[in-house]
Design a protein around this motif. Sequence first.
Motif, PDB file in Angstrom:
ATOM      1  N   PRO A 193       0.034 -24.011   1.881  1.00 16.85           N
ATOM      2  CA  PRO A 193       0.479 -23.900   0.457  1.00 16.85           C
ATOM      3  C   PRO A 193       0.376 -22.316  -0.184  1.00 16.85           C
ATOM      4  O   PRO A 193       0.974 -21.807  -1.161  1.00 16.85           O
ATOM      5  CB  PRO A 193      -0.287 -24.765  -0.394  1.00 16.85           C
ATOM      6  N   ASP A 194      -0.418 -21.667   0.572  1.00 14.12           N
ATOM      7  CA  ASP A 194      -0.877 -20.487  -0.133  1.00 14.12           C
ATOM      8  C   ASP A 194       0.073 -19.234   0.627  1.00 14.12           C
ATOM      9  O   ASP A 194       0.724 -18.297  -0.255  1.00 14.12           O
ATOM     10  CB  ASP A 194      -2.338 -19.669   0.322  1.00 14.12           C
ATOM     11  N   SER A 195       0.174 -19.116   1.932  1.00 13.59           N
ATOM     12  CA  SER A 195       1.007 -18.429   2.359  1.00 13.59           C
ATOM     13  C   SER A 195       2.552 -18.909   2.991  1.00 13.59           C
ATOM     14  O   SER A 195       3.670 -17.882   3.247  1.00 13.59           O
ATOM     15  CB  SER A 195       0.412 -17.866   4.011  1.00 13.59           C
ATOM     16  N   PHE A 196       2.676 -19.921   2.941  1.00 13.99           N
ATOM     17  CA  PHE A 196       3.898 -20.814   3.315  1.00 13.99           C
ATOM     18  C   PHE A 196       4.310 -20.639   4.741  1.00 13.99           C
ATOM     19  O   PHE A 196       5.474 -20.662   5.074  1.00 13.99           O
ATOM     20  CB  PHE A 196       5.145 -20.174   2.477  1.00 13.99           C
ATOM     21  N   THR A 197       3.148 -20.444   5.497  1.00 14.26           N
ATOM     22  CA  THR A 197       3.441 -20.245   6.851  1.00 14.26           C
ATOM     23  C   THR A 197       3.548 -21.668   7.688  1.00 14.26           C
ATOM     24  O   THR A 197       2.747 -22.264   7.392  1.00 14.26           O
ATOM     25  CB  THR A 197       2.165 -19.611   7.810  1.00 14.26           C
ATOM     26  N   PRO A 198       4.741 -22.039   8.360  1.00 10.81           N
ATOM     27  CA  PRO A 198       4.749 -23.147   8.906  1.00 10.81           C
ATOM     28  C   PRO A 198       3.652 -23.540  10.118  1.00 10.81           C
ATOM     29  O   PRO A 198       3.312 -22.667  10.581  1.00 10.81           O
ATOM     30  CB  PRO A 198       6.116 -23.264   9.719  1.00 10.81           C
ATOM     31  N   SER A 199       3.396 -24.855  10.044  1.00 13.76           N
ATOM     32  CA  SER A 199       2.238 -25.050  10.816  1.00 13.76           C
ATOM     33  C   SER A 199       2.699 -25.523  12.282  1.00 13.76           C
ATOM     34  O   SER A 199       2.603 -26.538  12.932  1.00 13.76           O
ATOM     35  CB  SER A 199       1.694 -26.648  10.377  1.00 13.76           C
ATOM     36  N   TYR A 200       3.126 -24.456  12.807  1.00  9.63           N
ATOM     37  CA  TYR A 200       3.908 -24.553  14.161  1.00  9.63           C
ATOM     38  C   TYR A 200       2.619 -24.991  15.210  1.00  9.63           C
ATOM     39  O   TYR A 200       2.729 -25.417  16.418  1.00  9.63           O
ATOM     40  CB  TYR A 200       4.164 -23.265  14.636  1.00  9.63           C
ATOM     41  N   LYS A 201       1.281 -24.770  14.790  1.00  7.67           N
ATOM     42  CA  LYS A 201       0.080 -24.806  15.729  1.00  7.67           C
ATOM     43  C   LYS A 201      -0.363 -26.042  15.747  1.00  7.67           C
ATOM     44  O   LYS A 201      -1.483 -26.332  16.394  1.00  7.67           O
ATOM     45  CB  LYS A 201      -0.958 -23.667  15.724  1.00  7.67           C
ATOM     46  N   ALA A 202       0.000 -26.919  14.640  1.00  5.96           N
ATOM     47  CA  ALA A 202      -0.669 -28.375  14.467  1.00  5.96           C
ATOM     48  C   ALA A 202       0.363 -29.328  13.940  1.00  5.96           C
ATOM     49  O   ALA A 202       0.511 -29.228  12.690  1.00  5.96           O
ATOM     50  CB  ALA A 202      -1.939 -28.181  13.819  1.00  5.96           C
ATOM     51  N   VAL A 203       1.096 -30.121  14.912  1.00  5.31           N
ATOM     52  CA  VAL A 203       1.844 -31.172  14.303  1.00  5.31           C
ATOM     53  C   VAL A 203       1.490 -32.527  14.743  1.00  5.31           C
ATOM     54  O   VAL A 203       1.053 -32.841  16.038  1.00  5.31           O
ATOM     55  CB  VAL A 203       3.275 -30.985  15.062  1.00  5.31           C
ATOM     56  N   PRO A 204       1.221 -33.512  14.037  1.00  6.63           N
ATOM     57  CA  PRO A 204       0.688 -34.838  14.523  1.00  6.63           C
ATOM     58  C   PRO A 204       1.743 -35.535  15.102  1.00  6.63           C
ATOM     59  O   PRO A 204       2.845 -35.733  14.500  1.00  6.63           O
ATOM     60  CB  PRO A 204       0.128 -35.471  13.274  1.00  6.63           C
ATOM     61  N   VAL A 205       1.579 -35.973  16.438  1.00  5.53           N
ATOM     62  CA  VAL A 205       3.099 -36.742  17.097  1.00  5.53           C
ATOM     63  C   VAL A 205       2.432 -37.754  17.660  1.00  5.53           C
ATOM     64  O   VAL A 205       1.188 -38.004  18.017  1.00  5.53           O
ATOM     65  CB  VAL A 205       3.334 -35.565  17.984  1.00  5.53           C
TER      66      VAL A 205
END
Length: 766
Positions: free
Chosen positions: A742-754
Amino acid sequence: MGVIKSIRPYHEPAGGWGALKAMGAALAEQEVLIPGMATLARMNQPGGFDCPGCGWADPKHTSPFEYCENGGKAVAWEMTAKRCTPDFLAAHTVSELAAMGDFDLEMAGRLTHPMRYDAASDHYLPVSWEEAFATVARHLNALPDPDMAEFYTSGRASNEAAFLYQLFAREYGTNNFPDCSNMCHEATSVGLPPALGVGKGTVLLEDFEKADAILIFGQNPGTNSPRMMTDLRNASRRGATILSFNPFRERALERFQAPQNPVEMATLTSTPISSRLFQLKVGGDVAVIKGMMKWLVEADRAAERMQGAPVLDRDFIRGHTHGFEALAADLDATRWEDIERKSGLPRADIAFAAQAYARAERAILVFGMGLTQHRHGARNVQQLANLALLRGNVGREGTGLCPVRGHSNVQGDRTVGITEVPNDALLDGLKARFGFEPPRRPGHNVVTALEAMVRGEAKVFIGLGGNFAAAIPDWQATQAALRRLDLTVHIATKLNRSHLVHGREALILPCLGRTEIDRQASGPQSVTVEDSMSMVHASAGHNAPASEQLMSEPAIIAGMARATLGARSEVDWEARIADYALIREDIEAVFPIFAGYNERIRQPGGFHLTSLARERIWATPTGKANFLLCEGLCEDPAITDPDALWLTSVRSHDQYNTTLYSLSDRYRGVYGQRDVLFLSEAEMARRGLTDGDRVDISTLATDGVERVVRGFRVVPHAFPAGSCAAYYPEVNPLVPLYAHDPDSFTPSYKAVPVRLTRSATATGAL
């Protein structure tokens, strides 16, 4: 390529003969073996060109071979003798090209002519430069609101190109600058200023020669910045402690054979790199960092009670920092059992790391996207800054924070004005220099630009390099939105996926590469770049352009600007393209930090952009370095599903960003394929899987949308419990657009719950 699909262990060290063989094969495959070797001799050398790959800094005293395996591959990829001509594009419809793999697309070779998409024939057809620029102008000038256009930048663009690009867009009337850094180190740019007053690293390359300890979080230097391995090897050989924190036991973090060292090459020996390698869980970095800080604070209290030597740098904390008491209270409230559970490491390992850090008089803290690409990436970076501040490891020789940026000028682009949230100093500087009133309202980053596309509000996309359609998250929604745009424009050297995920009208504008001569009216030109350590230096290509039709990135930008803005522009675009020194004078006028720009780049190695934090001057509201709190230990939202795994995306060794040099990843033992899922044997057994089984990977999403990639081969790999890994960008479709910091708007490519499901036959989760 003729590579047989297989999974087989690679037992050799990183680098060494394997690196030389792979680089030679890449040059030969692109049919540039002899000229390629001659060109490499000029890479990262005074008077030569800057590597088009990573942004690692150049040493003051370069060797004759100042390049790495992946830098050699990048040069081979750019120098290739293969050509993607109008005849090639006439032989394939866009639909046919879209069915090809990303590797095969780029293997078509260098683009030679400007092309436009023809919907009637589903082909790209040749177009003149004048008509291409007129098409851009027609679409931009038809928009009722300049904020309906998106101006994307890749980190390969030079300072000169990036400055002209933001000048064009701001004179046009928008601050919409979605940038590749939004998807990688934006968490650094956002997280560090409240802590240290700067959004960049605080180290110079020579600090690595003086550090007693180097801590590496979420970075795989052997693949992503291989020239860093020379500095790590040298540090290891002189006795520095190197601690690595990574879910993978990356080969380069274990041992390295220096190709430039004749003894190691002749004796087939190597140098151990990590003193200890801690395999933490995906998303466990903050837990480890807070655990180390908790140990340090507790050890310092014990030392104070016993009247022993302090563990913390108390004088630095008292004189230079704010917020220590609140941090200590937060650490006191954090339980060791929670730290162990979240990190996946036992308390003894964390204590070992903290004690090793405490013994080091000087320490450098290195981090990569394993720290930044999470739902709370900016807070992750701030916790690492806290760890540095506790020991006074900022603002002294041999110390500091070292974010390892990706592309060669991703940091420089931001320095010269590529930002969606410009400050008054930038905007006032542009107004004073050029006489127009730039827009003051915030613009779009990558996530908000994509959201505007999905809503149908954005109409035009212009990409200065990169492979935007492949790099973005949530392909199901975002690529569909790209196809609904009125116009997509890509400035590029080679064909890629983004050219096939196009708008109703589309242009491909081919540009010069970093290795090529850029000849303008005043003669051959140099451009400049800024590396990860804020060193700015010149880059000049020496090779003939791949086609007489190519234009430089600055010239293409100026052509679009002239056509769009016409007589209302306050900028003499022609003069600046005739002589890039005029662009550097503009940069110096707007950004005083570049004082003496044209003179200083003539110095071998360039010049350093001053970091106030390096001088222990804190440009923060408190006037001090700030300890900043991170509530709890979660880098990502908690998941209660017992079948869930945390998926992290990684690059293969034969890959740079979205560019694939082959379909193999020799350090991880993968050959001829990329549709693989790395999973521990324990997790495989728990799910009844065996080596080679095929699974579908589905996101555990909160918006009810199904996101799934199918048919991935399970590969057993030493990996932490509850975690798995697959290649980027193949698993980007699994990353929801909402899943960002929410601060930098960087997508969470390094952690996706699957969740995993056996392909085709399974009826439930595994």
